[in-house]
Design an enzyme around this catalytic site. Sequence first.
Site, PDB file in Angstrom:
ATOM      1  N   CYS A 130       0.799  -1.231   0.000  1.00 12.76           N
ATOM      2  CA  CYS A 130       0.000   0.000   0.000  1.00 12.76           C
ATOM      3  C   CYS A 130       0.828   1.277   0.000  1.00 12.76           C
ATOM      4  O   CYS A 130       0.598   2.184  -0.806  1.00 12.76           O
ATOM      5  CB  CYS A 130      -0.960   0.002   1.183  1.00 12.76           C
ATOM      6  SG  CYS A 130      -0.180  -0.379   2.762  1.00 12.76           S
ATOM      7  N   HIS A 243      -3.145   6.329   4.727  1.00 14.50           N
ATOM      8  CA  HIS A 243      -1.741   6.518   5.085  1.00 14.50           C
ATOM      9  C   HIS A 243      -1.270   7.890   4.593  1.00 14.50           C
ATOM     10  O   HIS A 243      -1.770   8.408   3.594  1.00 14.50           O
ATOM     11  CB  HIS A 243      -0.858   5.469   4.408  1.00 14.50           C
ATOM     12  CG  HIS A 243      -1.052   4.068   4.906  1.00 14.50           C
ATOM     13  ND1 HIS A 243      -1.769   3.737   6.025  1.00 14.50           N
ATOM     14  CD2 HIS A 243      -0.564   2.887   4.419  1.00 14.50           C
ATOM     15  CE1 HIS A 243      -1.734   2.424   6.203  1.00 14.50           C
ATOM     16  NE2 HIS A 243      -1.025   1.876   5.239  1.00 14.50           N
TER      17      HIS A 243
END
Lengths: 350, 350
Positions: A130, A243
């Site tokens: 990711c 994130h």
Amino acid sequence: MTKEINVAILGATGAVGTELIDLLDRRNFPIANLKLLASGRSAGKSLTFKGESLTVEEVTQESFQGIDLVLASAGGSTSKAWAQTIVDAGAVMVDNSSAFRMNPQVPLVVPEINPTAASQHQGIIANPNCTTILMGMAVYPLHQIQPVKRLVVATYQSASGAGARAMEEVKIQAQAILNDQTPTAEILPYPLAFNLFPHNSALNELGYCEEEMKMVNETRKIFGDPNIRISATCVRVPVLRAHSEAINLEFDAPFSVDQAKAILNNAPGVKVVEDWQRNYFPMPIDATGQDDVLVGRIRQDLSHPCGLELWLCGDQIRKGAALNAIQIGELLLQENLLHPSKTVAVSVGQ
Amino acid sequence: MTKEINVAILGATGAVGTELIDLLDRRNFPIANLKLLASGRSAGKSLTFKGESLTVEEVTQESFQGIDLVLASAGGSTSKAWAQTIVDAGAVMVDNSSAFRMNPQVPLVVPEINPTAASQHQGIIANPNCTTILMGMAVYPLHQIQPVKRLVVATYQSASGAGARAMEEVKIQAQAILNDQTPTAEILPYPLAFNLFPHNSALNELGYCEEEMKMVNETRKIFGDPNIRISATCVRVPVLRAHSEAINLEFDAPFSVDQAKAILNNAPGVKVVEDWQRNYFPMPIDATGQDDVLVGRIRQDLSHPCGLELWLCGDQIRKGAALNAIQIGELLLQENLLHPSKTVAVSVGQ
């Protein structure tokens, strides 16, 4: 009209699995039948797809008969255990785990960056890590114009990166702290609520954790540039989802901030978010549930004449996992890359 | 026996003020009388020092008569407003605000780094910015052995950096989110609970915020090295107290990790925290309430042969503010630097 295909989700009940189900619907992925697979523990659960209730089945040797595309998100050991069966059944596996990412026989694909790599697949295509996907989305458009020589990144990774149970754990910990109780940690090694800690994946002999090495090695593979020098510090923060990353880029020559902004404004899947008056830049709560990676604070590196600094936030479950996997599926359909010669099985011994 | 002196705390009711009171007690600072000063709004409150209840007084022109040392932590405008009065009264002001830090007449002191600078004071000594102090504690011991050429830092700054009310706001926001309500933000510009955002101080024309420029300019002044090249990304995170920093250092020649660890193990005010087996490194909850700056993840920079990566956590209110101010007071006592020629007033026009 696009031919409808049979799709299976392996790991349907996890955070990424449920996002896959939702995105297949919202993107109108051309599905004839959707099969939801999981371990015996989750079998029997019901999940909704396009308003219909589907029962999660336990994965077996027969699960992949007649399936064209498997979106796997049940962890590396599950992917390794079922890869050969999936390929033997004639399906293509888009694998969200790290099991095959660095296998030279397996393309590692971000459709906005290296779509042509998908054509080399032998039954398995890996979905990158990711943080790596999110970083690549912001950095590759610049790298295309002027190669990045060196990249230093510090991450701010949400609990979602450790799965749905970690997200729940952080909330429970937060409530305990607000109640003046001592929080406990079971999913993650240390309390994350109102705290943070370096990413807890295994450390190599130089002291870098696996997450950091993924950012180094996967970025090189996706960019097709073994020379780009990368160092990373990965940190888990008490954010539920999405994130963030502080990225320092060094080029061989100066890269103007205005040019970088113009390039990123036109980059697919990237949205520049900068409002200097309000001091408003990408934040996890704004990136949550968004397809685009939000990029801002694009500025000259004060410490290097050929450097740029960037800040980004991206939904770790969306573009950082499920969306990218589905985009790979869309690419396979579009380029007619499903159903390769079935007998060429990939080496799963990695 | 050390002579006991009269001390005043300006801004006694804030997060740093209350920590100053606590530390003066615990460090047995030689106090004859302690006077607690604040704005009219906080006057009349009671605070405890050495088991005795002291009443907070409103600061006036007469407040500093007979005072030897003023520890000021009430913000830049308050420091500017009272500096001349304090100096005229013959006291020395150790100022925690940013008002005088870059004034060439004012020493900017971290006692472990540049204690001799204190002797140049003309009535005011500035306490550096918290993130700058914490970074300097870890970097200067290495810089002394081999000069740092370039430094890139990303910070993870707790709510305490915005004061006691911000810490309270984050808790209220977290409770709202846990109750499925929408959080509101009054002290900070955006919700911080389960979120994060770039530091909200004013931006300069290059897009760097004041907090980042403090790290650049104050570090150069404290290190006495105008050539060190620094770039910073400052981010507020939903941690209550203690800041963290990911620091990338570039030297002119390779710096061995073993040597760096040995140096930091012996550095005053620094504690190396590294347990690779447990994946245990500095965390804000462990740095909270500690005098030492916790440093770990000391490793070779993978992107540069002459680079090192570091990770640190330090209590922003303790060493990042109150402790450093009191250490400056201790230095002034030890070096007999109180009561300089009173007529040399500093320029407060900065």
